[in-house]
Design an enzyme around this catalytic site. Structure first.
Site, mmCIF file in Angstrom:
data_model
loop_
_atom_site.group_PDB
_atom_site.id
_atom_site.type_symbol
_atom_site.label_atom_id
_atom_site.label_comp_id
_atom_site.label_asym_id
_atom_site.label_seq_id
_atom_site.Cartn_x
_atom_site.Cartn_y
_atom_site.Cartn_z
ATOM 1 N N ARG A 125 -3.162 35.038 -8.760
ATOM 2 C CA ARG A 125 -1.905 35.727 -8.465
ATOM 3 C C ARG A 125 -2.091 36.873 -7.470
ATOM 4 O O ARG A 125 -1.173 37.185 -6.716
ATOM 5 C CB ARG A 125 -1.273 36.254 -9.752
ATOM 6 C CG ARG A 125 -0.584 35.142 -10.525
ATOM 7 C CD ARG A 125 0.058 35.655 -11.771
ATOM 8 N NE ARG A 125 0.930 34.642 -12.355
ATOM 9 C CZ ARG A 125 1.598 34.812 -13.489
ATOM 10 N NH1 ARG A 125 1.494 35.940 -14.157
ATOM 11 N NH2 ARG A 125 2.366 33.854 -13.944
ATOM 12 N N GLY B 116 2.954 26.999 -16.624
ATOM 13 C CA GLY B 116 1.664 27.661 -16.715
ATOM 14 C C GLY B 116 0.518 26.730 -17.071
ATOM 15 O O GLY B 116 -0.536 26.757 -16.433
ATOM 16 N N GLY C 78 7.435 30.611 -16.660
ATOM 17 C CA GLY C 78 8.785 30.792 -17.211
ATOM 18 C C GLY C 78 9.853 30.804 -16.136
ATOM 19 O O GLY C 78 10.931 30.225 -16.308
ATOM 20 N N LYS D 8 6.685 20.834 -26.757
ATOM 21 C CA LYS D 8 7.968 20.792 -27.465
ATOM 22 C C LYS D 8 9.114 20.339 -26.594
ATOM 23 O O LYS D 8 9.342 20.869 -25.511
ATOM 24 C CB LYS D 8 8.294 22.175 -28.016
ATOM 25 C CG LYS D 8 7.417 22.544 -29.181
ATOM 26 C CD LYS D 8 7.913 23.807 -29.831
ATOM 27 C CE LYS D 8 7.149 24.050 -31.136
ATOM 28 N NZ LYS D 8 7.469 25.368 -31.680
HETATM 29 P P1 ADP Z 1 3.629 24.196 -19.380
HETATM 30 O O1 ADP Z 1 3.021 25.545 -19.654
HETATM 31 O O2 ADP Z 1 2.948 23.489 -18.246
HETATM 32 O O3 ADP Z 1 5.121 24.275 -19.201
HETATM 33 P P2 ADP Z 1 3.824 23.577 -22.181
HETATM 34 O O4 ADP Z 1 3.549 25.007 -22.506
HETATM 35 O O5 ADP Z 1 5.173 23.047 -22.423
HETATM 36 O O6 ADP Z 1 3.380 23.280 -20.663
HETATM 37 O O7 ADP Z 1 2.848 22.650 -23.041
HETATM 38 C C1 ADP Z 1 1.465 22.761 -22.967
HETATM 39 C C2 ADP Z 1 0.819 22.486 -24.294
HETATM 40 O O8 ADP Z 1 1.242 21.236 -24.826
HETATM 41 C C3 ADP Z 1 -0.683 22.408 -24.175
HETATM 42 O O9 ADP Z 1 -1.256 23.476 -24.893
HETATM 43 C C4 ADP Z 1 -1.034 21.064 -24.785
HETATM 44 O O10 ADP Z 1 -2.194 21.111 -25.605
HETATM 45 C C5 ADP Z 1 0.203 20.736 -25.601
HETATM 46 N N1 ADP Z 1 0.336 19.297 -25.829
HETATM 47 C C6 ADP Z 1 0.511 18.322 -24.913
HETATM 48 N N2 ADP Z 1 0.537 17.100 -25.479
HETATM 49 C C7 ADP Z 1 0.375 17.300 -26.803
HETATM 50 C C8 ADP Z 1 0.300 16.418 -27.937
HETATM 51 N N3 ADP Z 1 0.424 15.084 -27.795
HETATM 52 N N4 ADP Z 1 0.118 16.979 -29.160
HETATM 53 C C9 ADP Z 1 0.017 18.321 -29.303
HETATM 54 N N5 ADP Z 1 0.082 19.186 -28.284
HETATM 55 C C10 ADP Z 1 0.253 18.696 -27.043
HETATM 56 MG MG MG Z 2 2.901 26.735 -21.487
#
Ligand code: ADP
Ligand code: MG
Length: 395
Positions: A35, A347, A370, A196
């Site tokens: 960053r 992230g 975010g 989620k």
């Molecule tokens: P980003 O930060 O890229 O938006 P998220 O925060 O929504 O992504 O999700 C990332 C998390 O989702 C990671 O920590 C990963 O371990 C978890 N994750 C992905 N697939 C699964 C799964 N099948 N079961 C449990 N956790 C998962």
């Molecule tokens: Mg995340």
């Protein structure tokens, strides 16, 4: 009309001999300068045009003044990166800080102490915003990663200090995301994953009408599987979102694409038990931790034939091999498609790309998790909305 096209940026601001008060996002973990590096083009642009640069950023979540959250070490790291001294203004008395900024020689670079040490920062206190406005002659917001928060240093100050313009990083972030949403080269493929579905539902809703295909991975897929009546074993599902997933599938038709196989295991700490199964064969005593190899290959083909690819959310538990395979396959397919605009937001997705060493192979990796999510949801970012409009207004 897009919020992006209409925003004024620093390229048409009068800078010579003026103090540019620049909100950056230096909320950086120890040992990761991504960053800080991302802000360098704006800093160099400003100094090369004769401005004095006064930087400010939040760092961590201190409750008031707390030396553990001082930005002083960041001033040293920045100094090494720019190859010039960086004055650290340690006072949190903003009147004293304003005096210090006026004493800086032309072309100097200074960094203020953590904005969250200032009472009222997160409440967007107007008295504070006015005091912040005294720290510069021009306001430049380059903190895309903080633009979704209406704080005194990201939003309030822009009402009291003009011109209030976007920095080069902010401009780049907005341009990439905006172009993808407003006028994408097609086929436009979105890949959504993560843990989620509840956190991504607004993104799904906002993107669905725009994309040609939406590839689903991550634990999110399991809630869709449940909606299809499939056994998901001990996978992470959100039972209260199953009806919503059903409704989405009914409306999306063939545009939502779900994994057809899964990498499952008895437990996350039992990678030795990992194996691939068809999606209708997830064992009741196991959980899906990644998309399966067939899905990774077919998602790779969809990505290879796309002209715009937007990715948010890992395909699996990428922190734990072998459950990183699906995420790596997506990252590699995007990196290999040199003819497409490839954008990574989120992230953890950005971290996965960095971990794979593929950052430079993407058109754009967003520095704001975010903020990029809220942008993709179609929300107005307060830190952007508060900036001046470009001359002539929006096209
Ligand atoms: P980003 O930060 O890229 O938006 P998220 O925060 O929504 O992504 O999700 C990332 C998390 O989702 C990671 O920590 C990963 O371990 C978890 N994750 C992905 N697939 C699964 C799964 N099948 N079961 C449990 N956790 C998962
Ligand atoms: Mg995340």
């Amino acid at each position: 009309m897009s919020q992006t096209a209409s925003v004024r940026d620093l390229t048409d601001a009068d800078l010579r001999g003026r103090r540019a008060l620049v909100r950056v996002d230096f909320n950086v973990p120890e040992g990761d300068d991504t960053r800080i590096r991302a802000a360098l083009p704006t800093i160099e642009y400003l100094t090369s045009r004769g401005a004095t640069v006064v930087l400010m950023s939040h760092f961590g979540r201190p409750k008031g003044v707390d030396p553990r959250f001082s930005l002083r070490p960041v001033a040293d790291r920045l100094s090494k990166l720019v190859g010039r001294p960086v004055t650290f203004i340690s006072t949190t008395d903003l009147a004293a800080a304003a005096t210090a900024t006026r004493a800086l020689p032309a072309g100097a670079i200074a960094l203020l102490e953590n904005t969250r040490f200032w009472p009222g920062e997160e409440q967007n206190d107007d008295t504070l915003a006015r005091a912040i406005a005294q720290l510069g002659d021009v306001y430049v917001n380059d903190a895309f990663g903080a633009a979704h928060r209406a704080h005194a240093s990201t939003e309030g100050v822009a009402h009291h200090l003009h011109p209030a313009v976007a920095g080069l990083l902010m401009r780049r972030e907005l341009d990439y995301l905006d172009r993808a949403l407003a006028n994408p080269a097609r086929p436009f493929v979105a890949i959504l994953g993560g843990s989620k579905i509840s956190g991504k539902i607004d993104v799904v809703e906002a993107l669905l009408p725009k994309v040609d295909a939406m590839l689903i991975g991550g634990a999110m897929a399991c809630t869709f599987f449940r909606a299809m009546g499939l056994e998901v074993g001990r996978s992470l599902v959100e039972p209260d979102r199953v009806d919503m997933a059903k409704d989405l599938m009914a409306r999306a038709g063939t545009r939502i694409i779900l994994p057809h196989d899964a990498t499952v295991a008895r437990a996350i700490d039992d990678p030795g038990s990992a194996h691939a199964v068809k999606r209708d064969h997830i064992p009741a005593d196991q959980a899906m931790y990644d998309i399966g190899p067939d899905t990774a290959a077919s998602y790779g083909r969809a990505i290879a034939s796309a002209k715009t690819v937007l990715w948010n959310g890992p395909m699996g538990v990428f922190e734990k091999p072998p459950f990183d395979a699906g995420t790596l396959a997506v990252a590699r397919a995007m990196a290999a498609n040199r003819g497409a605009t490839t954008i990574v937001g989120g992230g953890d997705s950005a971290a996965a790309v960095a971990q794979a060493g593929l950052e430079s192979k993407m058109s754009h990796v967003s520095t704001g998790g975010g903020a990029s999510l809220e942008f993709l949801e179609g929300k107005t970012l307060p830190g952007v909305a508060a900036l001046d409009e470009a001359a002539g207004g929006a096209a």
